[in-house]
Motif scaffolding. Structure first.
Motif, short mmCIF file in Angstrom:
data_model
loop_
_atom_site.label_atom_id
_atom_site.label_comp_id
_atom_site.label_asym_id
_atom_site.label_seq_id
_atom_site.Cartn_x
_atom_site.Cartn_y
_atom_site.Cartn_z
N GLY A 182 0.90 -1.45 0.05
CA GLY A 182 0.06 -0.08 0.01
C GLY A 182 0.91 1.28 -0.01
N ALA A 183 1.94 1.35 0.72
CA ALA A 183 2.58 2.24 0.94
C ALA A 183 3.28 2.65 -0.61
CB ALA A 183 3.94 2.30 1.97
N ALA A 184 3.82 1.35 -1.32
CA ALA A 184 4.48 1.77 -2.22
C ALA A 184 3.43 2.19 -3.61
CB ALA A 184 4.83 0.39 -3.04
N ILE A 185 2.20 1.86 -3.57
CA ILE A 185 1.32 2.22 -4.46
C ILE A 185 1.08 3.59 -4.19
CG2 ILE A 185 -1.09 2.15 -4.92
CD1 ILE A 185 -1.17 -0.85 -4.40
N GLN A 186 1.08 4.24 -2.86
CA GLN A 186 0.91 5.72 -2.60
C GLN A 186 1.98 6.39 -2.92
OE1 GLN A 186 -2.14 7.03 -1.32
NE2 GLN A 186 -0.90 8.75 -2.18
N LEU A 187 3.13 6.05 -3.00
CA LEU A 187 4.56 6.66 -3.38
C LEU A 187 4.49 6.90 -4.93
CD1 LEU A 187 7.58 5.13 -1.55
CD2 LEU A 187 6.38 7.42 -1.10
N LYS A 188 4.21 5.78 -5.44
CA LYS A 188 3.85 6.18 -7.06
C LYS A 188 2.81 6.86 -7.43
CE LYS A 188 4.38 1.97 -9.60
NZ LYS A 188 5.93 2.09 -10.13
N ARG A 189 1.79 7.04 -6.91
CA ARG A 189 0.77 7.94 -7.28
C ARG A 189 1.38 9.53 -6.97
NH1 ARG A 189 -4.30 5.35 -3.67
NH2 ARG A 189 -5.08 3.89 -5.17
N LEU A 190 2.06 9.49 -6.01
CA LEU A 190 2.91 10.82 -5.63
C LEU A 190 4.07 11.16 -6.62
CD1 LEU A 190 2.73 10.63 -1.92
CD2 LEU A 190 1.56 12.07 -3.23
N GLY A 191 4.28 10.36 -7.83
CA GLY A 191 5.27 10.50 -8.40
C GLY A 191 6.82 10.17 -8.06
N PHE B 9 12.51 4.10 -5.52
CA PHE B 9 12.47 3.30 -3.95
C PHE B 9 12.39 1.88 -4.23
CE2 PHE B 9 7.94 3.20 -5.44
CZ PHE B 9 7.53 2.08 -5.22
N VAL B 10 12.55 1.34 -2.88
CA VAL B 10 12.65 -0.17 -3.08
C VAL B 10 11.94 -0.63 -1.65
CG1 VAL B 10 15.03 -0.33 -4.15
CG2 VAL B 10 15.10 -0.31 -1.66
N ILE B 11 11.57 -1.74 -1.80
CA ILE B 11 10.78 -2.64 -0.64
C ILE B 11 11.81 -3.88 -0.24
CG2 ILE B 11 8.79 -3.58 0.07
CD1 ILE B 11 7.49 -2.20 -2.61
N LEU B 12 12.05 -3.86 0.88
CA LEU B 12 12.95 -4.72 1.34
C LEU B 12 12.20 -5.75 2.18
CD1 LEU B 12 15.99 -2.37 2.43
CD2 LEU B 12 15.60 -3.63 0.07
N ASP B 13 12.55 -6.66 2.04
CA ASP B 13 11.63 -7.76 2.83
C ASP B 13 12.72 -9.28 3.06
OD1 ASP B 13 8.50 -8.44 3.62
OD2 ASP B 13 10.07 -10.21 3.65
N ARG B 14 12.99 -9.56 4.57
CA ARG B 14 13.59 -10.57 4.52
C ARG B 14 13.37 -12.05 4.29
NH1 ARG B 14 11.88 -10.61 11.11
NH2 ARG B 14 9.94 -11.61 10.82
N GLU B 15 12.04 -12.31 4.01
CA GLU B 15 11.61 -13.44 3.20
C GLU B 15 11.86 -13.52 1.71
OE1 GLU B 15 10.45 -15.46 5.20
OE2 GLU B 15 10.18 -14.14 6.99
N ARG C 122 6.08 -5.01 -7.84
CA ARG C 122 6.81 -6.20 -7.65
C ARG C 122 8.29 -5.62 -7.88
NH1 ARG C 122 5.73 -11.57 -7.01
NH2 ARG C 122 3.57 -11.28 -7.72
N LYS C 123 8.37 -5.01 -9.02
CA LYS C 123 9.77 -4.56 -9.52
C LYS C 123 10.47 -3.78 -8.67
CE LYS C 123 8.81 -0.18 -11.87
NZ LYS C 123 8.29 0.40 -13.15
N HIS C 124 10.02 -3.40 -7.50
CA HIS C 124 10.86 -2.60 -6.55
C HIS C 124 11.13 -3.28 -5.53
CE1 HIS C 124 9.55 1.52 -8.27
NE2 HIS C 124 8.78 1.05 -8.47
N MET C 125 10.83 -4.58 -5.48
CA MET C 125 11.02 -5.41 -4.23
C MET C 125 12.36 -6.32 -4.36
SD MET C 125 6.83 -7.09 -3.62
CE MET C 125 5.75 -5.91 -3.31
N ARG C 126 12.93 -6.24 -3.13
CA ARG C 126 14.20 -7.19 -3.05
C ARG C 126 13.97 -8.21 -1.96
NH1 ARG C 126 19.12 -2.56 -3.71
NH2 ARG C 126 17.97 -1.59 -5.61
N PHE C 127 13.98 -9.28 -2.11
CA PHE C 127 13.82 -10.23 -1.09
C PHE C 127 15.00 -10.82 -0.56
CE2 PHE C 127 10.17 -10.68 -4.14
CZ PHE C 127 9.11 -10.06 -3.34
N GLN D 131 -3.66 5.44 6.49
CA GLN D 131 -2.21 6.08 6.29
C GLN D 131 -1.89 6.23 5.01
OE1 GLN D 131 -0.61 2.20 7.99
NE2 GLN D 131 -0.55 2.82 10.05
N MET D 132 -2.38 5.66 3.93
CA MET D 132 -2.30 6.19 2.81
C MET D 132 -2.69 7.67 2.41
SD MET D 132 -2.85 2.60 0.74
CE MET D 132 -2.70 3.19 -1.04
#
Length: 495
Positions: free
Chosen positions: A19-28, A32-38, A96-101, A408-409
């Protein structure tokens, strides 16, 4: 070592991070990256895949408001469908392209000279980001009980967050520790196959019948062709849950607990209809008010205890030895499998989930524990510039996480749009605004079940170690969304 520089880093690829990533993209904002330990997205819905897993809020409500799904199979959808929904949303909104697992974030520190966050990853890699957003969820750090002798147990030990899909319970002698929401779903499934199943209960849980409707193909086609029909159903389920939380939790004192008494009576009738043994019913009956901890829905939980191969043990555990559990009453239960349905460590390991050091060296975890758990609008803390924590004190609206994400969005949209409009580089909530919000939340909680009800024996994760019920935000969804959309911009220092 080269440090990667980004506009934003989001920690966590569950529904909050998406959801946060979607909102960032809406804001232009696209750098950014999304980091996850899984090694995949979905958060708790990826980590958890034990038998019987299902959402315990109607999925008409448990979904992004802006992204309804007409393909749910049931009103209370099984876990794999929720995971698929996360995949579908991530793909549709191209996040998904912003995610690093398989990437573990160890900590983050604010660099006051450069006005950036310096994020440290396991393995020594570092990143810098203008904005830091932690979307680690409330249920992300598994809780493993410290039971004497557990290391010497020679049988199989499984935590529900590390379920082995090829595990076969057939013919096994199994002990389950825990009777929370996870156990309520899992125990009926294990009871079908285990030769012997003993449930170790510390605190009984309120369980009410589950009205679970199946959505046939005709209904799914109607939802797809006429989206308004699903919107109407969502309005209905949203309204029911909003009333439940408002009357039974937030305004308990005002309504004198009448809703809670009625709900407890429904649970009692459910137990009476299913369990004929009065002593077993008594042992499964909570002595705290309905609503002090998250209640749950099941048509099979109480019924499982009527099976000859299922036993309830509530005398407590003294220790484990190589092949069994010795209770505090001195009895030994020989087992070959130990299932830990012990939930999550919210307050010690999850607030915050990583080390966060803000302005003037303020350590967020230490500050929360030395003062009080607090967060303006459930997301911001003074001395932590350009930081939004989506899993914070006073963030969660109640039974539905997606309503929390919705407000929060909205807050992200208002705040970051103003930062962009001013050409500013930093935002930070003022101490005055934060203190006023904390005072208001504390006052509102005075009318809640957590303050006015009988919750002493509930062992509820709603309460922090100091005994304050600071997980939930004591306001309606409508109020939270309105405040997130209209909060005074002067509550933040934007420079």
């Amino acid at each position: 070592m080269t440090t990667e520089q980004l506009d934003a880093v989001i920690v966590g690829a569950g529904f909050a991070g998406i959801g946060a990533a979607i909102q960032l993209k809406r804001l232009g904002i696209d750098d950014f990256v999304i980091l996850d330990r899984e090694d995949d997205l979905g958060g708790t819905w990826y980590v958890n895949h034990y038998p019987g897993l299902a959402v315990d809020v109607p999925t008409t409500t448990y979904s992004y408001f802006f992204e309804p799904n007409p393909n749910w199979s049931r009103l209370f959808t099984p876990g794999p469908e929720i995971k698929q929904y996360a995949d579908d949303v991530a793909d549709k909104y191209d996040v998904r392209k912003h995610m690093r697992f398989s990437t573990t974030v160890e900590g983050a520190r604010w660099d006051e000279d450069a006005n950036v966050w310096r994020i440290a990853l396991a393995g020594g890699e570092t990143m810098t980001a203008r904005y830091l957003i932690t979307a680690t969820g409330f249920l992300s750090q598994p809780k493993v009980p410290d039971i004497p002798g557990i290391a010497g147990f020679e049988g199989k030990v499984i935590h529900t967050t590390e379920w082995e899909d090829d595990f076969d319970a057939t013919g096994r002698r199994i002990a389950v520790i825990g009777t929370g929401a996870t156990a309520v779903q899992l125990i009926p499934e294990l009871a079908k196959r285990a030769a012997d199943l003993t449930v170790y209960q510390r605190t009984p849980i309120w369980v009410v019948p589950k009205v679970d409707l199946r959505f046939g193909e005709r209904t799914k086609r109607m939802f797809a062709r006429i989206p308004l029909t699903q919107r109407v159903l969502r309005w209905l389920t949203d309204s029911i849950y909003e009333v439940m939380v408002s009357v039974g939790v937030r305004h308990y004192r005002t309504f004198r607990g009448r809703f809670n008494i009625s709900a407890a009576d429904l649970s009692k009738l459910h137990r009476f209809a299913v369990i004929r043994d009065p002593e077993l019913r008594r042992r499964l009956t909570p002595d705290y008010d309905f609503g002090c901890k998250r209640p749950t829905f099941s048509n099979g939980y109480y019924r499982a205890f009527t099976k000859p191969n299922v036993h309830l043990q509530d005398a407590g555990i003294d220790h484990l030895d190589a092949d069994g559990i010795i209770g505090k009453d001195g009895t030994k239960n020989a087992i070959d499998t130990l299932v830990l349905a012990t939930g999550f460590d919210l307050w010690e390991a999850n607030f915050p989930a990583i080390e966060v050091i803000g302005r003037d060296g303020r350590d967020l975890g230490k500050w929360w524990r030395d003062t009080r758990f607090q967060a303006y609008q459930g997301v911001s803390m003074p001395y932590f510039p350009n930081y939004l924590s989506l899993a914070s004190p006073y963030a969660f609206l109640g039974l539905n996480f997606f309503n929390t994400m919705e407000y929060q969005m909205r807050l992200m949209d208002r705040l970051l749009s103003e930062v962009k409009r001013r050409g500013a580089t930093t935002f930070e909530v003022t101490e005055e605004a934060n203190a006023a919000f904390l005072d208001r939340m504390t006052e509102l909680l005075g009318d809640s079940i957590f303050t006015a009800g009988n919750c002493g024996s509930a062992n509820s994760y709603y309460f922090n170690p100091a005994g304050e019920p600071t997980l939930l935000r004591p306001s309606s969804t409508e109020t939270a969304i309105r405040e997130a959309s209209e909060f005074p911009l002067a509550d933040y220092q934007i420079a």
